[in-house]
Motif scaffolding. Structure first.
Motif, mmCIF file in Angstrom:
data_model
loop_
_atom_site.group_PDB
_atom_site.id
_atom_site.type_symbol
_atom_site.label_atom_id
_atom_site.label_comp_id
_atom_site.label_asym_id
_atom_site.label_seq_id
_atom_site.Cartn_x
_atom_site.Cartn_y
_atom_site.Cartn_z
ATOM 1 N N GLU A 1 -3.706 8.124 -5.707
ATOM 2 C CA GLU A 1 -2.426 8.829 -5.731
ATOM 3 C C GLU A 1 -2.325 9.774 -6.920
ATOM 4 O O GLU A 1 -1.653 10.811 -6.852
ATOM 5 C CB GLU A 1 -1.277 7.815 -5.778
ATOM 6 N N GLN A 2 -3.005 9.464 -8.017
ATOM 7 C CA GLN A 2 -2.947 10.297 -9.212
ATOM 8 C C GLN A 2 -4.070 11.327 -9.276
ATOM 9 O O GLN A 2 -4.001 12.269 -10.061
ATOM 10 C CB GLN A 2 -3.002 9.405 -10.460
ATOM 11 N N GLU B 1 -3.698 3.316 -6.599
ATOM 12 C CA GLU B 1 -2.972 4.065 -7.621
ATOM 13 C C GLU B 1 -3.800 5.231 -8.134
ATOM 14 O O GLU B 1 -3.263 6.322 -8.378
ATOM 15 C CB GLU B 1 -2.615 3.126 -8.776
#
Length: 280
Positions: A241-242, A238
C-alpha cells in the motif's frame, strides 16, 4: 490478757507460740473467731466495752491478714503466669515467623518446579505435534458436496489431474474455521499420509495442477507458526500500500523477500523496501 483456741482457729504450733510470747504485753488481746460471740456476750454483761472492741478488732485483723496473704499469693501466681505466658507468646511468634518463612520458600520452590514442568511439558508436546504434522498436509478450496464424503472429493481431484497412486492420503478430515462456520468459505481439509515422501509428492502435484481451480495445498503447521505467517502477510500488505514502484513481495523461510528489477532478496528486519540501483 490473751484468749486463744488453737484447734477451732486452725493454728499451727508456731502461731500459738508467738501469741504466747505476747500474752504479757500491755494492750494485746486476741480472741479466736469461734469464741468471739461468747466473749462479747460476757463482756456486755460485765459492761467491758473495751474488751468487746478489742475482740472485734482481733477477729477483723485476723481475717484481713488472711485476705492479704491470699492476695499476695494470687499476685505472685499471676506474675509468674504472666511471665510464662509472655515467654510462650514470644516463642510462638518466633515459630510462626519461621513457619511462614519456610512456607514461602516452599511455595517459591513449588512455583519454580511447576513453571519448569510446564515448560518441559510444552516442549515435549510441541515436539510430538511437530512429529505428527510431518506426515500431514492441508488443502484449501475444496467445496463440500451432499452425499459424498471428504475422501471421495479428494480422490476425484486426484483422478482429474492424474495424481501418482503413491500420493494417495490415508485419511481426509474437514476442519472448521470462523469463515467456514458461517458459510463464507469451505473448511480446509487435513490430509494424513503414510510418510513424508507421499505428502511432498501430493503437495507438489496439487500446487502444480489445482491452482486454476482456486485450490491450493500447504503444510500442516502449528498455530504459533500460522500466526507468525499472518503477521508477515499483513506486513507485506502494508508495504504494498505504501510502495508505488511495483515491487513484488513473498515469504520464504519465515522471512519477507522482495524483488524489483533484479533477483529476490531478503528484507532486513525493520526495512520495508529493497535497495534500488543507482542511475548512471
Amino acid at each position: 490478757m490473751m484468749w486463744y483456741h488453737g484447734m477451732c482457729q486452725d493454728m499451727s504450733d508456731k502461731d500459738v507460740a508467738n501469741l504466747h510470747k505476747l500474752k504479757d504485753k500491755p494492750g494485746v488481746k486476741w480472741f479466736c473467731s469461734s469464741c468471739t460471740l461468747e466473749i462479747e456476750m460476757t463482756m456486755k454483761g460485765n459492761g467491758d466495752v473495751g474488751m468487746t472492741s478489742a475482740a472485734n478488732n482481733g477477729v477483723m485483723n485476723g481475717k484481713l491478714g488472711k485476705i492479704e496473704d491470699m492476695v499476695m499469693k494470687l499476685a505472685g501466681a499471676l506474675s509468674s503466669n504472666q511471665a510464662k505466658i509472655e515467654d510462650r507468646m514470644q516463642k510462638l511468634e518466633v515459630s510462626y515467623a519461621q513457619a511462614v518463612s519456610s512456607n514461602l520458600d516452599g511455595v517459591k520452590t513449588a512455583q519454580q518446579l511447576n513453571s519448569d514442568a510446564k515448560a518441559q511439558f510444552s516442549q515435549i508436546l510441541e515436539h510430538q505435534q511437530a512429529e505428527y504434522r510431518k506426515k500431514n498436509a492441508i488443502i484449501y478450496g475444496v467445496e463440500p458436496e451432499a452425499g459424498r464424503t471428504t475422501m471421495d472429493k479428494i480422490q476425484e481431484l486426484m483422478e482429474d489431474v492424474s495424481f501418482p497412486t503413491a500420493a494417495k492420503p490415508l485419511t481426509a478430515k474437514r476442519l472448521q474455521t470462523s469463515q467456514s462456520s458461517v458459510g463464507m468459505k469451505p473448511g480446509p481439509i487435513k490430509l494424513e499420509f503414510s510418510d513424508e515422501g507421499s505428502k511432498w509428492t501430493f503437495l507438489k502435484r496439487a500446487n502444480a495442477t489445482l491452482r486454476p481451480k482456486n485450490i491450493y495445498c500447504k503444510l500442516d503447521e502449528s498455530k504459533a507458526l500460522r500466526d507468525q505467517q499472518y503477521r508477515l502477510r499483513q506486513q507485506i500488505k502494508e508495504m504494498k500500500e505504501q510502495d508505488e514502484s511495483g515491487t513484488q513481495y513473498r515469504i520464504r523461510n519465515m522471512k519477507i523477500q522482495a524483488k524489483s528489477t533484479g533477483d529476490w532478496e531478503h528484507l532486513p528486519t525493520g526495512r520495508t523496501t529493497i535497495s534500488q540501483p543507482s542511475a548512471h
